[in-house]
Design a protein around this motif. Structure first.
Motif, PDB file in Angstrom:
ATOM      1  N   ALA A 152       0.712  -1.403  -0.121  1.00  0.00           N
ATOM      2  CA  ALA A 152      -0.116   0.035  -0.110  1.00  0.00           C
ATOM      3  C   ALA A 152       0.846   1.192   0.095  1.00  0.00           C
ATOM      4  O   ALA A 152       0.647   2.281  -0.772  1.00  0.00           O
ATOM      5  CB  ALA A 152      -0.774   0.082   1.233  1.00  0.00           C
ATOM      6  N   VAL A 153       1.937   1.260   0.904  1.00  0.00           N
ATOM      7  CA  VAL A 153       2.653   2.480   0.871  1.00  0.00           C
ATOM      8  C   VAL A 153       3.537   2.349  -0.582  1.00  0.00           C
ATOM      9  O   VAL A 153       3.783   3.636  -1.114  1.00  0.00           O
ATOM     10  CB  VAL A 153       3.700   2.309   2.335  1.00  0.00           C
ATOM     11  CG1 VAL A 153       4.833   3.486   1.844  1.00  0.00           C
ATOM     12  CG2 VAL A 153       2.912   2.329   3.475  1.00  0.00           C
ATOM     13  N   ALA A 154       4.098   1.333  -1.124  1.00  0.00           N
ATOM     14  CA  ALA A 154       4.944   1.656  -2.084  1.00  0.00           C
ATOM     15  C   ALA A 154       3.965   2.212  -3.439  1.00  0.00           C
ATOM     16  O   ALA A 154       4.537   2.906  -4.472  1.00  0.00           O
ATOM     17  CB  ALA A 154       5.145   0.195  -2.708  1.00  0.00           C
ATOM     18  N   ALA A 155       2.777   2.030  -3.206  1.00  0.00           N
ATOM     19  CA  ALA A 155       1.928   2.670  -4.186  1.00  0.00           C
ATOM     20  C   ALA A 155       1.697   4.133  -4.095  1.00  0.00           C
ATOM     21  O   ALA A 155       1.272   4.690  -5.235  1.00  0.00           O
ATOM     22  CB  ALA A 155       0.514   2.149  -4.241  1.00  0.00           C
ATOM     23  N   THR A 156       2.082   4.666  -3.094  1.00  0.00           N
ATOM     24  CA  THR A 156       2.164   6.287  -2.951  1.00  0.00           C
ATOM     25  C   THR A 156       3.562   6.830  -2.977  1.00  0.00           C
ATOM     26  O   THR A 156       3.771   8.091  -3.059  1.00  0.00           O
ATOM     27  CB  THR A 156       1.407   6.367  -1.510  1.00  0.00           C
ATOM     28  OG1 THR A 156       2.268   6.189  -0.632  1.00  0.00           O
ATOM     29  CG2 THR A 156       0.056   5.899  -1.449  1.00  0.00           C
ATOM     30  N   GLU A 157       4.462   5.987  -2.820  1.00  0.00           N
ATOM     31  CA  GLU A 157       5.928   6.244  -2.940  1.00  0.00           C
ATOM     32  C   GLU A 157       6.609   5.712  -3.919  1.00  0.00           C
ATOM     33  O   GLU A 157       6.895   4.622  -3.965  1.00  0.00           O
ATOM     34  CB  GLU A 157       6.661   5.960  -1.436  1.00  0.00           C
ATOM     35  CG  GLU A 157       6.266   7.118  -0.322  1.00  0.00           C
ATOM     36  CD  GLU A 157       6.787   8.527  -0.418  1.00  0.00           C
ATOM     37  OE1 GLU A 157       7.726   8.586  -1.221  1.00  0.00           O
ATOM     38  OE2 GLU A 157       6.074   9.143   0.111  1.00  0.00           O
ATOM     39  N   GLU A 158       7.296   6.489  -4.631  1.00  0.00           N
ATOM     40  CA  GLU A 158       7.911   6.172  -6.067  1.00  0.00           C
ATOM     41  C   GLU A 158       9.340   5.728  -5.749  1.00  0.00           C
ATOM     42  O   GLU A 158      10.023   6.315  -5.250  1.00  0.00           O
ATOM     43  CB  GLU A 158       7.912   6.938  -7.339  1.00  0.00           C
ATOM     44  CG  GLU A 158       6.542   7.407  -7.742  1.00  0.00           C
ATOM     45  CD  GLU A 158       6.475   8.305  -8.850  1.00  0.00           C
ATOM     46  OE1 GLU A 158       7.418   8.511  -9.130  1.00  0.00           O
ATOM     47  OE2 GLU A 158       5.322   8.578  -9.316  1.00  0.00           O
TER      48      GLU A 158
END
Length: 244
Positions: free
Chosen positions: A224-230
């Motif tokens: 989930a976090v990886a989807a918001t942080e590139e």
């Protein structure tokens, strides 16, 4: 020069250190690519709950690195490619690797002690894998006493934890994404803010629900976090496992 905020800052720093030490070791969950850790006190509470069965009283319990003898890696050993950009280890946390459980217990004398130890070992191994996701290589058990009169109905007494985990409200897209993952009870703040963003990584602290496997929740939080942080590696620290 002493300012009016000086004593307050000192008290906050002292409370933070006490809270951090109260969590015990920070143990790796899963393997190196999982980027997940759990506080020893949180893991121990789950193991104690699983071991609370009649005829056995669990005493001291610690979880630490397993003693590995003669690891491979000679000139002829196959080379395994490393995962790209592995999540960094949280401050003072143990690096990924197999773990060892050391525990003391008292047992009822109505069954052979080797059988009681074997049953307890199986319970601890199953709970560590199925409910947490810890890679346990060794379980070292020591019988310290026989229960008086057999005490077949006596079970492990709950051990109060010295850690008080501070709950944090989600602020920002990363925190909101992490808090919305099934199995996340709340964000927490032990090593700092619930979401720590550095130039080369992101770390998120959470408390998970006891009816969800901690490693699975941590993996979902990373996704989930990886989807918001590139392009930033994400690590997750589980500071508490909450029954509800």
């Amino acid at each position: 020069m002493t300012t009016a905020r000086g004593p307050q800052r000192a008290d906050e720093w002292t409370a933070s250190v006490r809270q951090r030490l109260g969590l015990g070791r920070l143990l790796p969950l899963g393997g190196p690519a999982d980027g997940a850790w759990i506080a020893e006190t949180a893991a121990a509470s789950v193991l104690r709950g699983a071991a609370a069965r009649p005829g056995t009283v669990l005493g001291k319990l610690r979880i630490g690195p397993a003693e590995q003898a003669g690891a491979g890696g000679g000139p002829g050993a196959p080379q395994v490619p490393a995962d790209p950009a592995p999540p960094p280890v949280p401050p003072s946390a143990m690096p990924p690797g197999p773990l060892r459980i050391e525990a003391e217990f008292s047992a009822a004398p109505d069954r052979p002690l080797p059988d009681a130890a074997a049953a307890l070992r199986a319970v601890l191994l199953t709970a560590a894998a199925a409910r947490l996701g810890l890679e346990i290589a060794e379980v070292d058990l020591t019988v310290t006493a026989l229960l008086e009169g057999g005490a077949p109905g006596q079970v492990t007494a709950p051990v109060p934890t010295t850690a008080t985990v501070r709950v944090a409200e989600p602020e920002g897209p990363v925190a909101t994404a992490a808090a919305g993952v099934p199995g996340v009870v709340s964000l927490t703040r032990v090593l700092g803010s619930p979401v720590h963003t550095a130039p080369d990584h992101v770390r998120v602290e959470v408390a998970t629900a006891a009816n969800h496997r901690a490693l699975d929740v941590a993996r979902s939080v990373r996704t989930a976090v990886a989807a918001t942080e590139e392009r930033l590696p994400v690590s997750v620290l589980v500071t508490d496992v909450v029954s509800r």
